[in-house]
Motif scaffolding. Structure first.
Motif, PDB file in Angstrom:
ATOM      1  N   UNK A  76     -29.613  42.771  24.225  1.00  0.00           N
ATOM      2  CA  UNK A  76     -30.607  41.439  23.700  1.00  0.00           C
ATOM      3  C   UNK A  76     -31.624  41.123  24.746  1.00  0.00           C
ATOM      4  N   UNK A  77     -32.413  40.009  24.782  1.00  0.00           N
ATOM      5  CA  UNK A  77     -33.552  39.471  25.386  1.00  0.00           C
ATOM      6  C   UNK A  77     -33.583  37.892  25.077  1.00  0.00           C
ATOM      7  N   UNK A  78     -34.272  37.292  25.951  1.00  0.00           N
ATOM      8  CA  UNK A  78     -34.236  35.847  26.010  1.00  0.00           C
ATOM      9  C   UNK A  78     -35.699  35.543  26.513  1.00  0.00           C
ATOM     10  N   UNK A  79     -36.091  34.448  25.962  1.00  0.00           N
ATOM     11  CA  UNK A  79     -37.514  33.944  26.116  1.00  0.00           C
ATOM     12  C   UNK A  79     -37.419  32.479  26.371  1.00  0.00           C
ATOM     13  N   UNK A  80     -38.252  31.759  27.130  1.00  0.00           N
ATOM     14  CA  UNK A  80     -38.235  30.327  27.425  1.00  0.00           C
ATOM     15  C   UNK A  80     -39.483  29.730  27.178  1.00  0.00           C
ATOM     16  N   UNK A  81     -39.221  28.609  27.067  1.00  0.00           N
ATOM     17  CA  UNK A  81     -40.516  27.190  26.866  1.00  0.00           C
ATOM     18  C   UNK A  81     -39.865  26.026  27.394  1.00  0.00           C
ATOM     19  N   UNK A  82     -40.144  25.290  28.588  1.00  0.00           N
ATOM     20  CA  UNK A  82     -39.641  24.139  28.968  1.00  0.00           C
ATOM     21  C   UNK A  82     -38.287  24.469  29.319  1.00  0.00           C
ATOM     22  N   UNK A  83     -37.502  23.591  28.626  1.00  0.00           N
ATOM     23  CA  UNK A  83     -36.055  23.414  28.947  1.00  0.00           C
ATOM     24  C   UNK A  83     -35.300  24.335  27.663  1.00  0.00           C
ATOM     25  N   UNK A  84     -36.005  24.962  27.038  1.00  0.00           N
ATOM     26  CA  UNK A  84     -35.426  25.688  25.687  1.00  0.00           C
ATOM     27  C   UNK A  84     -35.363  27.335  25.983  1.00  0.00           C
ATOM     28  N   UNK A  85     -34.313  27.623  25.465  1.00  0.00           N
ATOM     29  CA  UNK A  85     -34.079  29.237  25.609  1.00  0.00           C
ATOM     30  C   UNK A  85     -34.003  29.802  24.355  1.00  0.00           C
ATOM     31  N   UNK A  86     -34.751  30.915  23.969  1.00  0.00           N
ATOM     32  CA  UNK A  86     -34.530  31.406  22.714  1.00  0.00           C
ATOM     33  C   UNK A  86     -33.714  32.978  22.662  1.00  0.00           C
ATOM     34  N   UNK A  87     -32.582  33.386  22.396  1.00  0.00           N
ATOM     35  CA  UNK A  87     -32.047  34.305  22.475  1.00  0.00           C
ATOM     36  C   UNK A  87     -32.257  35.271  20.999  1.00  0.00           C
ATOM     37  N   UNK A  88     -32.722  36.626  21.650  1.00  0.00           N
ATOM     38  CA  UNK A  88     -32.740  37.353  20.440  1.00  0.00           C
ATOM     39  C   UNK A  88     -32.008  38.506  20.565  1.00  0.00           C
ATOM     40  N   UNK A  89     -30.905  38.653  19.689  1.00  0.00           N
ATOM     41  CA  UNK A  89     -29.926  39.653  19.739  1.00  0.00           C
ATOM     42  C   UNK A  89     -30.161  40.667  18.491  1.00  0.00           C
ATOM     43  N   UNK A  90     -29.461  41.875  18.733  1.00  0.00           N
ATOM     44  CA  UNK A  90     -29.455  43.027  17.793  1.00  0.00           C
ATOM     45  C   UNK A  90     -28.302  43.153  17.092  1.00  0.00           C
ATOM     46  N   UNK A  91     -27.143  42.521  17.673  1.00  0.00           N
ATOM     47  CA  UNK A  91     -26.105  42.478  17.188  1.00  0.00           C
ATOM     48  C   UNK A  91     -25.864  41.371  15.955  1.00  0.00           C
ATOM     49  N   UNK A  92     -25.789  41.609  14.682  1.00  0.00           N
ATOM     50  CA  UNK A  92     -25.441  40.588  13.707  1.00  0.00           C
ATOM     51  C   UNK A  92     -24.277  39.717  13.986  1.00  0.00           C
TER      52      UNK A  92
END
Length: 534
Positions: A457-473
């Motif tokens: 997986x990987x994660x991206x941020x903006x401000x105080x928000x983290x977006x988690x992008x996972x490959x495991x459904x």
């Protein structure tokens, strides 16, 4: 005092080791040239010669009169080593000496030079059993050992040995010993021991040994006590592969849709204290035999372990199966075998699996399903996959989103207010969260059971928000659990010192899409009550 055959006939030189010439030749060349390594790692299944070669190598590097790279067996060093009386060759069983204190004692011993030999050799058997702290202690001495110290590590589970250890060793992979080589060796040993062993008996023992010479010799030892002439029939009786009519009764009951007969056999075996876990394993192996017979016909006899009359019986039963059905049943029984380690009542688990297997066959054969609706849904699923869609499971429903969608779901509760407008965020606004690896490491400490769902997986941020992008459904489903969500939030806080708003989505690969679609289609085809894929 009687000595077991596998101990009495343990190879003493490299030339006695069978089926591992790719390893023994290399080791002999190293010894002849004087270019031996300071650390070796021998890996392979049980009974393939790892510890034996370790002992031979330890003797050879110290032998006073080498014979073409092998120990001479005549000098004082070789004799003392064979009698386990040589203090400079130290064997450690990591299964029972796996603590950091044991390895510290080893490190302290390396300070002293050898008493008689050129090298002090440490043989660590089952090295994968060492604790993490013990591995760390071992690593320190393996990095820069004294010139007179050598290590030989042996393991059956190489994946449990840290990369930091394997990278400092010369690794040798021991192959399973060929059945014909085992049979040839058994006949030779039987002749030397005045044991009557027929060729078919040796071949059957070799098959049962599954590539392990030690298992083969132990079985020969067991058979030698029970008769003067060991044939395949005697071997099958002693090894417990004779008298297995109950297996064939179940295998015939399944395609005949005779659930009562299959359960009756299980009930009888349970009353006789039969290990039901073992029964499940035996059914798996016999279904494997049927699968091979379906694919290879008479050529399958070389790959399966059974008596000649059993092979013909299996061949007759296999006519009632298809390859696909057999594979499905193997899968169901393997799943049952895994669950039997965790459930309270193993009998109930096995019975449910047998009922499920028979019911599936009964439904497919007895109920007529209108396939036109199913085919329409298959076409729709195929079109959606071709258009680059993701199938994402949510509860009991399945919804389809475009891969390019920027919508993230939130399985988390009680979060702080975001300091950005989530509806106006573009993917180009996000920055890669560089501390994500540290977060996962912290999560593994807090909740190791779920960290695997974030693999790759990987994660991206903006401000105080983290977006988690996972490959495991399964990630979204797992983290709907409050404790799992809390552990991820805590891991992020421990790493960053800040509380974040967490959003997540799952991107499924084309291969996973296809598999998921096929599973949905198969479910629809096997369910006459509800044939719609939701």
């Amino acid at each position: 005092m009687y000595k077991a055959l596998y101990r009495k006939w343990r190879p003493l030189t490299f030339d006695d080791v069978i089926s591992q010439q790719h390893i023994t030749d290399t080791l002999k060349n190293q010894i002849i040239s004087g270019k031996t390594a300071h650390a070796y790692l021998f890996t392979g299944s049980r009974g393939t010669g790892k510890t034996t070669c370790a002992r031979i190598l330890a003797k050879a590097v110290n032998c006073l009169n080498l014979s073409e790279g092998s120990p001479c067996l005549e000098c004082e060093i070789c004799k003392e080593a064979d009698n386990a009386a040589l203090s400079d060759i130290i064997e450690i069983d990591a299964a029972s000496n796996n603590g950091v204190d044991d390895i510290r004692d080893l490190r302290e011993g390396t300070v002293y030079t050898p008493e008689k030999c050129n090298y002090k050799v440490y043989i660590i058997d089952e090295v994968h059993m060492l604790s993490p702290s013990a591995f760390n202690a071992l690593l320190k001495i393996m990095e820069e050992p004294p010139a007179y110290v050598k290590f030989i590590l042996a393991t059956t589970e190489i994946h449990k040995v840290p990369a930091t250890i394997t990278s400092r060793c010369q690794r040798y992979d021991f192959r399973r010993i060929k059945s014909e080589d085992i049979a040839k060796r058994l006949l030779y040993i039987a002749e030397q021991e005045n044991i009557g062993l027929s060729e078919d008996g040796a071949n059957l023992i070799a098959k049962l040994a599954d590539g392990g010479m030690r298992d083969a010799l132990s079985l020969l030892d067991q058979c030698s006590i029970c008769g003067d002439n060991i044939t395949a029939a005697e071997v099958s009786t002693i090894a417990g592969i004779a008298g297995r009519e109950y297996l064939y009764e179940i295998l015939e009951a399944i395609p005949d849709e005779n659930t009562a007969a299959a359960l009756s056999v299980v009930s009888s075996l349970h009353a006789m204290s039969k290990d039901l876990t073992r029964l499940c394993e035996e059914l798996i192996m016999q279904l494997r035999n049927i699968m091979l017979i379906k694919l290879m016909n008479d050529d399958a006899a070389k790959l399966i372990v059974c008596m000649p009359d059993e092979f013909q019986l299996l061949k007759n039963i296999s006519s009632k199966y298809t390859v696909e059905d057999t594979m499905d049943k193997i899968g169901a029984l393997q799943e049952c075998r895994e669950k039997m380690n965790r459930v309270l009542n193993k009998r109930v688990e096995l019975e449910m699996t047998l009922i499920r297997i028979c019911r599936n066959i009964s439904v497919n054969n007895a109920v007529s399903i209108d396939n036109s609706e199913i085919y329409d849904k298959i076409k729709k699923l195929e079109d959606k996959i071709k258009n680059g869609t993701v199938i994402k499971s949510q509860g009991s429903k399945t919804e389809v989103d475009e891969i390019t969608s920027k919508q993230f779901s939130s399985p988390f509760t009680d979060e702080p207010m975001p300091d950005v407008d989530l509806k106006k965020i573009k993917e180009s606004d996000l920055e890669v969260f560089q501390q994500w690896g540290a977060v996962l490491a912290e999560l593994e400490k807090l909740n190791p059971a779920v960290v695997g769902s974030l693999s790759e997986s990987l994660a991206k941020t903006i401000g105080n928000v983290i977006f988690v992008i996972a490959k495991n459904r399964f990630f979204i489903t797992l983290f709907k659990n409050k404790e799992n969500a809390a552990s991820l939030r805590e891991a992020i806080y421990r790493t960053t010192g800040k509380h974040f708003v967490i959003r997540a989505k799952c991107i499924v690969s084309k291969e996973e899409q296809q598999t998921m679609a096929e599973n949905l289609i198969k479910k629809a085809q096997s369910n006459s009550i509800n044939t719609a894929v939701e």
